[in-house]
Design a protein around this motif. Structure first.
Motif, mmCIF file in Angstrom:
data_model
loop_
_atom_site.group_PDB
_atom_site.id
_atom_site.type_symbol
_atom_site.label_atom_id
_atom_site.label_comp_id
_atom_site.label_asym_id
_atom_site.label_seq_id
_atom_site.Cartn_x
_atom_site.Cartn_y
_atom_site.Cartn_z
ATOM 1 N N GLY A 249 -22.323 64.005 65.362
ATOM 2 C CA GLY A 249 -23.081 65.034 66.076
ATOM 3 C C GLY A 249 -22.233 65.538 67.224
ATOM 4 O O GLY A 249 -21.073 65.897 67.043
ATOM 5 N N SER A 250 -22.784 65.511 68.422
ATOM 6 C CA SER A 250 -22.024 66.025 69.564
ATOM 7 C C SER A 250 -21.257 64.905 70.290
ATOM 8 O O SER A 250 -20.768 65.105 71.393
ATOM 9 N N LEU A 251 -21.170 63.748 69.660
ATOM 10 C CA LEU A 251 -20.449 62.637 70.297
ATOM 11 C C LEU A 251 -19.060 62.464 69.675
ATOM 12 O O LEU A 251 -18.926 62.391 68.452
ATOM 13 N N LEU A 252 -18.044 62.397 70.532
ATOM 14 C CA LEU A 252 -16.687 62.089 70.083
ATOM 15 C C LEU A 252 -16.483 60.599 70.289
ATOM 16 O O LEU A 252 -16.661 60.098 71.402
ATOM 17 N N ILE A 253 -16.137 59.911 69.206
ATOM 18 C CA ILE A 253 -16.032 58.449 69.286
ATOM 19 C C ILE A 253 -14.602 58.039 69.015
ATOM 20 O O ILE A 253 -13.999 58.475 68.030
ATOM 21 N N GLU A 254 -14.061 57.186 69.881
ATOM 22 C CA GLU A 254 -12.722 56.665 69.637
ATOM 23 C C GLU A 254 -12.806 55.203 69.199
ATOM 24 O O GLU A 254 -13.601 54.433 69.740
ATOM 25 N N GLY A 255 -11.975 54.836 68.238
ATOM 26 C CA GLY A 255 -11.850 53.424 67.860
ATOM 27 C C GLY A 255 -12.911 52.967 66.874
ATOM 28 O O GLY A 255 -14.017 53.507 66.829
ATOM 29 N N GLU A 256 -12.548 51.968 66.093
ATOM 30 C CA GLU A 256 -13.452 51.462 65.063
ATOM 31 C C GLU A 256 -14.564 50.622 65.665
ATOM 32 O O GLU A 256 -15.651 50.516 65.118
ATOM 33 N N LYS A 257 -14.298 50.003 66.807
ATOM 34 C CA LYS A 257 -15.255 49.017 67.310
ATOM 35 C C LYS A 257 -16.289 49.588 68.286
ATOM 36 O O LYS A 257 -17.078 48.848 68.852
ATOM 37 N N SER A 258 -16.259 50.905 68.510
ATOM 38 C CA SER A 258 -17.260 51.477 69.415
ATOM 39 C C SER A 258 -18.591 51.540 68.675
ATOM 40 O O SER A 258 -18.619 51.722 67.466
ATOM 41 N N LEU A 259 -19.670 51.405 69.431
ATOM 42 C CA LEU A 259 -20.980 51.357 68.785
ATOM 43 C C LEU A 259 -21.949 52.280 69.517
ATOM 44 O O LEU A 259 -22.136 52.144 70.732
ATOM 45 N N MET A 260 -22.556 53.210 68.784
ATOM 46 C CA MET A 260 -23.512 54.137 69.385
ATOM 47 C C MET A 260 -24.874 53.945 68.751
ATOM 48 O O MET A 260 -25.071 54.241 67.574
ATOM 49 N N GLU A 261 -25.814 53.408 69.545
ATOM 50 C CA GLU A 261 -27.180 53.253 69.028
ATOM 51 C C GLU A 261 -28.138 54.246 69.696
ATOM 52 O O GLU A 261 -29.279 54.372 69.297
ATOM 53 N N GLY A 262 -27.642 54.898 70.767
ATOM 54 C CA GLY A 262 -28.522 55.790 71.530
ATOM 55 C C GLY A 262 -28.464 57.217 71.024
ATOM 56 O O GLY A 262 -28.060 57.480 69.902
ATOM 57 N N ARG A 263 -28.850 58.170 71.913
ATOM 58 C CA ARG A 263 -28.863 59.592 71.563
ATOM 59 C C ARG A 263 -27.841 60.327 72.396
ATOM 60 O O ARG A 263 -27.591 59.950 73.550
ATOM 61 N N CYS A 264 -27.310 61.406 71.810
ATOM 62 C CA CYS A 264 -26.370 62.219 72.564
ATOM 63 C C CYS A 264 -26.773 63.657 72.318
ATOM 64 O O CYS A 264 -26.726 64.117 71.189
ATOM 65 N N ASP A 265 -27.221 64.380 73.381
ATOM 66 C CA ASP A 265 -27.684 65.743 73.113
ATOM 67 C C ASP A 265 -26.753 66.822 73.644
ATOM 68 O O ASP A 265 -27.012 67.995 73.445
#
Ligand code: GDD
Ligand code: MG
Length: 358
Positions: A249-265
């Motif tokens: 979505g609108s989140l840029l994630i770096e690395g395999e071990k990052s974890l996003m359980e929340g919301r990003c608007d």
């Protein structure tokens, strides 16, 4: 081409973030400020840089133990005591035996100025020194520069009172110098390029300038550091790297071990090894590496530096959280606040437009 990068200042305006790390080693969306400066230099063919060091030199030398970063070979000139900008450049140039035209940049300025145009103009005018200029709203925090129609600098006034600035065109902190430009000062002496060398060269008609309207920011204050991060994030810039990210979505994630359980608007960045737990909301948030954001946190327009821990129900808006700092549950941090490296706030506290500790 070779460049000297000035990175030896104390970073006083960014305290307490800089109490044990130089400002140019702060992370700005996955890369240090210095790495972003190196990227910009590499684009214009710089392959060797001398880091002009004074404050906490070992932070730089240990971060780049191979003497290379972002494709540029590095060498180090470490001052025993601060030599100020002019003395630092002279000392670095002598240490690295620079005997041809070279570039100098302030290591806290992120920009997209085409320095090759400055180099070309410098040679055309056979100048001793040529500086790049940029328009700003309030010139009083910078070196204010007037020029004639040929680009010759007629006046260089460092940080004049706002009502005495003759123009809003300022020194952008990128120079092209001949080795002789600083020759009237001794090596190892302390002197300022802005207050001594440039006014002197200008009075002798040997200083030229090239104006630019490219992206430019001096990231040396909390407000501008945060703005620099937001500009990278929301894409106000071209030619700017965000390391190894994948998009969700609108989140840029770096690395395999990052974890996003929340919301990003609204576009946000999650650095390698960082975790955002359920119920949390990111809106223009930059979260660097190894950060823990616990449940139900609200993080808006803010920069969270590596290793910080944000507790449940905390609210952070328009602020910078230092590396390793702890913002415990129900704490509220607002309005341009800066929390020091490794600082621990009290649960439920409210911090507004403050530096902690002050
Ligand atoms: N090695 C070394 N030794 N580096 C130094 C020293 C020193 O004694 N003093 C400052 N520096 C480094 C800082 O770390 C920074 O990267 C650079 O020199 C410029 O210093 P700042 O303290 O950031 O200066 P400024 O922002 O107030 O003003 C300068 O930059 C403006 C543009 O951003 C001036 O060059 C202004 O004329 C210019 O407009
Ligand atoms: Mg600065």
């Amino acid at each position: 081409m070779k460049a000297v990068i000035l990175v030896g200042g104390y970073g006083s305006r960014l305290r307490p973030l800089t109490s044990d790390v130089p400002k140019q080693m702060l992370q700005v969306v996955g890369l240090t400020m210095l790495e972003r400066v190196l990227d910009q230099l590499a684009r214009f063919g710089v392959d060797e840089a001398v880091l002009s060091l004074g404050y906490l030199p070992e932070v730089f030398t240990s971060a780049y133990p191979t003497g290379e970063a972002r494709g540029i070979r590095l060498s180090y000139a470490v001052e025993d005591e601060p030599l100020d900008t002019g003395g630092a450049i002279r000392f670095a140039a002598e240490s690295a035996k620079l005997d041809e035209t070279f570039i100098v940049v302030n290591g806290d300025v992120l920009n997209e100025i085409d320095i090759s145009k400055v180099v070309a103009f410098h040679h055309k005018r056979r100048a001793l020194a040529t500086i790049s200029l940029i328009p700003v709203d309030d010139p009083s925090a910078y070196g204010v520069v007037t020029t004639d129609h040929r680009g010759r600098v007629t006046d260089f006034i460092e940080k004049p009172p706002r009502d005495q600035a003759p123009t809003n065109t300022v020194n952008a902190g990128s120079y092209v110098l001949e080795p002789e430009a600083l020759a009237t000062f001794g090596c190892g002496e302390r002197f300022s390029i802005e207050r001594q060398v440039f006014p002197d060269l200008a009075s002798r008609g040997a200083l030229y300038a090239v104006a630019s309207s490219s992206y430019w920011i001096d990231a040396g204050t909390p407000e501008t550091l945060l703005r620099a991060a937001m500009d990278i994030l929301v894409g106000n810039r071209s030619n700017v790297a965000i390391p190894g990210h994948r998009r969700r979505g609108s989140l840029l994630i770096e690395g395999e071990k990052s974890l996003m359980e929340g919301r990003c608007d609204s576009v946000s960045y999650l650095g390698a090894g960082s975790v955002v737990r359920q119920g949390s909301l990111l809106r223009h948030a930059v979260i660097e590496t190894n950060v823990v954001v616990d449940e139900d946190v609200t993080l808006v327009n803010s920069l969270v530096l590596p290793g910080a821990v944000i507790g449940r129900h905390a609210v952070i808006e328009g602020s910078i959280i230092g590396a390793g700092a702890v913002v415990p549950e129900h704490a509220v941090v607002l309005g341009g606040s800066v929390v020091a490296r490794n600082a621990e706030l009290l649960p439920g506290c409210r911090v507004e437009s403050e530096r902690v500790p002050s």
